[in-house]
Motif scaffolding. Structure first.
Motif, mmCIF file in Angstrom:
data_model
loop_
_atom_site.group_PDB
_atom_site.id
_atom_site.type_symbol
_atom_site.label_atom_id
_atom_site.label_comp_id
_atom_site.label_asym_id
_atom_site.label_seq_id
_atom_site.Cartn_x
_atom_site.Cartn_y
_atom_site.Cartn_z
ATOM 1 N N GLU A 1 29.818 -40.434 95.394
ATOM 2 C CA GLU A 1 29.182 -41.670 94.948
ATOM 3 C C GLU A 1 28.467 -42.370 96.101
ATOM 4 O O GLU A 1 27.444 -43.029 95.894
ATOM 5 N N LEU A 2 28.961 -42.221 97.325
ATOM 6 C CA LEU A 2 28.239 -42.751 98.479
ATOM 7 C C LEU A 2 26.931 -41.994 98.661
ATOM 8 O O LEU A 2 25.891 -42.600 98.953
ATOM 9 N N GLU A 3 26.956 -40.682 98.491
ATOM 10 C CA GLU A 3 25.724 -39.896 98.564
ATOM 11 C C GLU A 3 24.740 -40.351 97.489
ATOM 12 O O GLU A 3 23.530 -40.419 97.734
ATOM 13 N N LEU A 4 25.246 -40.702 96.323
ATOM 14 C CA LEU A 4 24.395 -41.224 95.260
ATOM 15 C C LEU A 4 23.722 -42.516 95.701
ATOM 16 O O LEU A 4 22.512 -42.685 95.526
ATOM 17 N N VAL A 5 24.482 -43.436 96.261
ATOM 18 C CA VAL A 5 23.920 -44.706 96.718
ATOM 19 C C VAL A 5 22.826 -44.461 97.761
ATOM 20 O O VAL A 5 21.749 -45.067 97.714
ATOM 21 N N LEU A 6 23.087 -43.564 98.700
ATOM 22 C CA LEU A 6 22.101 -43.268 99.741
ATOM 23 C C LEU A 6 20.835 -42.656 99.147
ATOM 24 O O LEU A 6 19.710 -42.997 99.551
ATOM 25 N N HIS A 7 20.987 -41.766 98.173
ATOM 26 C CA HIS A 7 19.816 -41.132 97.566
ATOM 27 C C HIS A 7 19.015 -42.144 96.751
ATOM 28 O O HIS A 7 17.776 -42.087 96.739
ATOM 29 N N ILE A 8 19.698 -43.048 96.086
ATOM 30 C CA ILE A 8 19.002 -44.125 95.374
ATOM 31 C C ILE A 8 18.113 -44.892 96.340
ATOM 32 O O ILE A 8 16.949 -45.187 96.048
ATOM 33 N N MET A 9 18.652 -45.219 97.505
ATOM 34 C CA MET A 9 17.886 -45.960 98.503
ATOM 35 C C MET A 9 16.689 -45.157 99.002
ATOM 36 O O MET A 9 15.615 -45.709 99.256
ATOM 37 N N GLU A 10 16.882 -43.848 99.143
ATOM 38 C CA GLU A 10 15.811 -43.005 99.686
ATOM 39 C C GLU A 10 14.634 -42.861 98.736
ATOM 40 O O GLU A 10 13.482 -42.775 99.186
ATOM 41 N N ILE A 11 14.883 -42.848 97.436
ATOM 42 C CA ILE A 11 13.775 -42.614 96.494
ATOM 43 C C ILE A 11 13.192 -43.910 95.937
ATOM 44 O O ILE A 11 12.202 -43.868 95.204
ATOM 45 N N SER A 12 13.768 -45.043 96.293
ATOM 46 C CA SER A 12 13.254 -46.325 95.809
ATOM 47 C C SER A 12 12.162 -46.847 96.754
ATOM 48 O O SER A 12 12.285 -46.751 97.976
ATOM 49 N N SER A 13 11.109 -47.398 96.173
ATOM 50 C CA SER A 13 10.024 -47.935 96.993
ATOM 51 C C SER A 13 10.426 -49.227 97.707
ATOM 52 O O SER A 13 9.816 -49.603 98.702
ATOM 53 N N TYR A 14 11.451 -49.899 97.183
ATOM 54 C CA TYR A 14 11.948 -51.117 97.833
ATOM 55 C C TYR A 14 13.462 -51.174 97.677
ATOM 56 O O TYR A 14 13.995 -50.879 96.595
ATOM 57 N N VAL A 15 14.160 -51.520 98.746
ATOM 58 C CA VAL A 15 15.616 -51.618 98.737
ATOM 59 C C VAL A 15 16.015 -53.017 99.195
ATOM 60 O O VAL A 15 15.695 -53.424 100.322
ATOM 61 N N PRO A 16 16.698 -53.795 98.366
ATOM 62 C CA PRO A 16 17.182 -55.107 98.792
ATOM 63 C C PRO A 16 18.084 -54.984 100.014
ATOM 64 O O PRO A 16 18.861 -54.025 100.141
ATOM 65 N N ASP A 17 17.987 -55.936 100.901
ATOM 66 C CA ASP A 17 18.726 -55.831 102.157
ATOM 67 C C ASP A 17 20.235 -55.856 101.940
ATOM 68 O O ASP A 17 20.984 -55.286 102.730
ATOM 69 N N GLU A 18 20.678 -56.514 100.863
ATOM 70 C CA GLU A 18 22.115 -56.529 100.586
ATOM 71 C C GLU A 18 22.653 -55.112 100.381
ATOM 72 O O GLU A 18 23.766 -54.800 100.799
ATOM 73 N N LEU A 19 21.863 -54.255 99.729
ATOM 74 C CA LEU A 19 22.309 -52.887 99.489
ATOM 75 C C LEU A 19 22.299 -52.086 100.790
ATOM 76 O O LEU A 19 23.186 -51.271 101.035
ATOM 77 N N ARG A 20 21.317 -52.342 101.632
ATOM 78 C CA ARG A 20 21.261 -51.657 102.922
ATOM 79 C C ARG A 20 22.472 -52.046 103.781
ATOM 80 O O ARG A 20 23.116 -51.200 104.406
#
Length: 230
Positions: free
Chosen positions: A104-123
């Motif tokens: 599930e951590l890998e999922l979160v990281l992949h979500i961030m990688e393919i999104s054009s914008y990532v909110p800083d809270e998620l980072r």
């Protein structure tokens, strides 16, 4: 949700001890002929992931790519993330701020990688998984960490740069106060002599910026092929 029931073939697969490659073929054909497209599809995927103790290697890629694609491309805002679905991600895949599953951590990281914008809270949330591994010895990142020690390893550096790579600007890493705070907290929990040299370079490259971005008040909206459901 208490009345939710798995349909065939998911109901049969969920009762198995090992999820095999053939099961993924059945899921693609019967449960997700168009891919993961609805909130109920997400529930089915999570139920299968949690119910089968053993899984074939193919499951990891199927799980990560299917859910990340749905969350980024079929949820509002399409192709990106905002503060609302970032909060949903953190609530869905973590308990008290800890992502306990490496997958599930890998999922979160992949979500961030393919999104054009990532909110800083998620980072910041993703970076905090490193802190939790170092200070509390818990979490999905801890499960994949090759060396259990207080210092920053090369693996840790690679993890940090995976989270920050999309915000790097030449030799500068602009970060907001929340991300800066997590990185500084990691710094205080480690001894400089025990840290990989690249860690010092990362910390020196940080440039604090105060991002002012409006927050929305909408609920997470799921987009399927026909409409968005508020």
């Amino acid at each position: 949700m208490s009345e939710f029931r798995l349909a065939f073939p998911a109901c049969v697969i969920a009762g198995k001890h090992r999820l095999a490659a053939d099961d993924i073929g059945l899921l693609r054909k019967h449960s997700f002929p168009d891919g993961v497209r609805t909130a109920d599809d997400v529930v089915v995927m999570l139920a299968l992931n949690n119910s089968c103790p053993e899984k074939c290697p193919e499951w990891n890629a199927f799980f990560v790519e299917s859910l990340a694609g749905f969350i980024v491309n079929y949820s509002y805002p399409q192709g990106s993330l905002d503060e609302i679905n970032a909060a949903w991600i953190m609530r869905m895949f973590a308990t008290d701020g800890v992502v306990n599953s490496a997958l599930e951590l890998e999922l979160v990281l992949h979500i961030m990688e393919i999104s054009s914008y990532v909110p800083d809270e998620l980072r910041a949330f993703a970076l905090d998984q490193l802190r939790l591994a170092i200070t509390d010895n818990v979490g999905g990142y801890k499960l994949t960490r090759a060396v259990e020690r207080k210092g920053i390893t090369r693996q840790d550096v690679d993890y940090v740069m995976r989270v920050l790579r999309n915000v790097c600007e030449g030799g500068v890493i602009p970060v907001s106060p929340v991300t800066h705070g997590v990185l500084r907290r990691i710094e205080t929990e480690t001894l400089p002599a025990g840290n990989h040299p690249r860690w010092t370079e990362i910390m020196r490259a940080l440039e604090l910026r105060d991002y002012h971005q409006p927050r929305t008040s909408r609920w997470l909206r799921i987009v399927d092929d026909e409409q968005a459901v508020a």
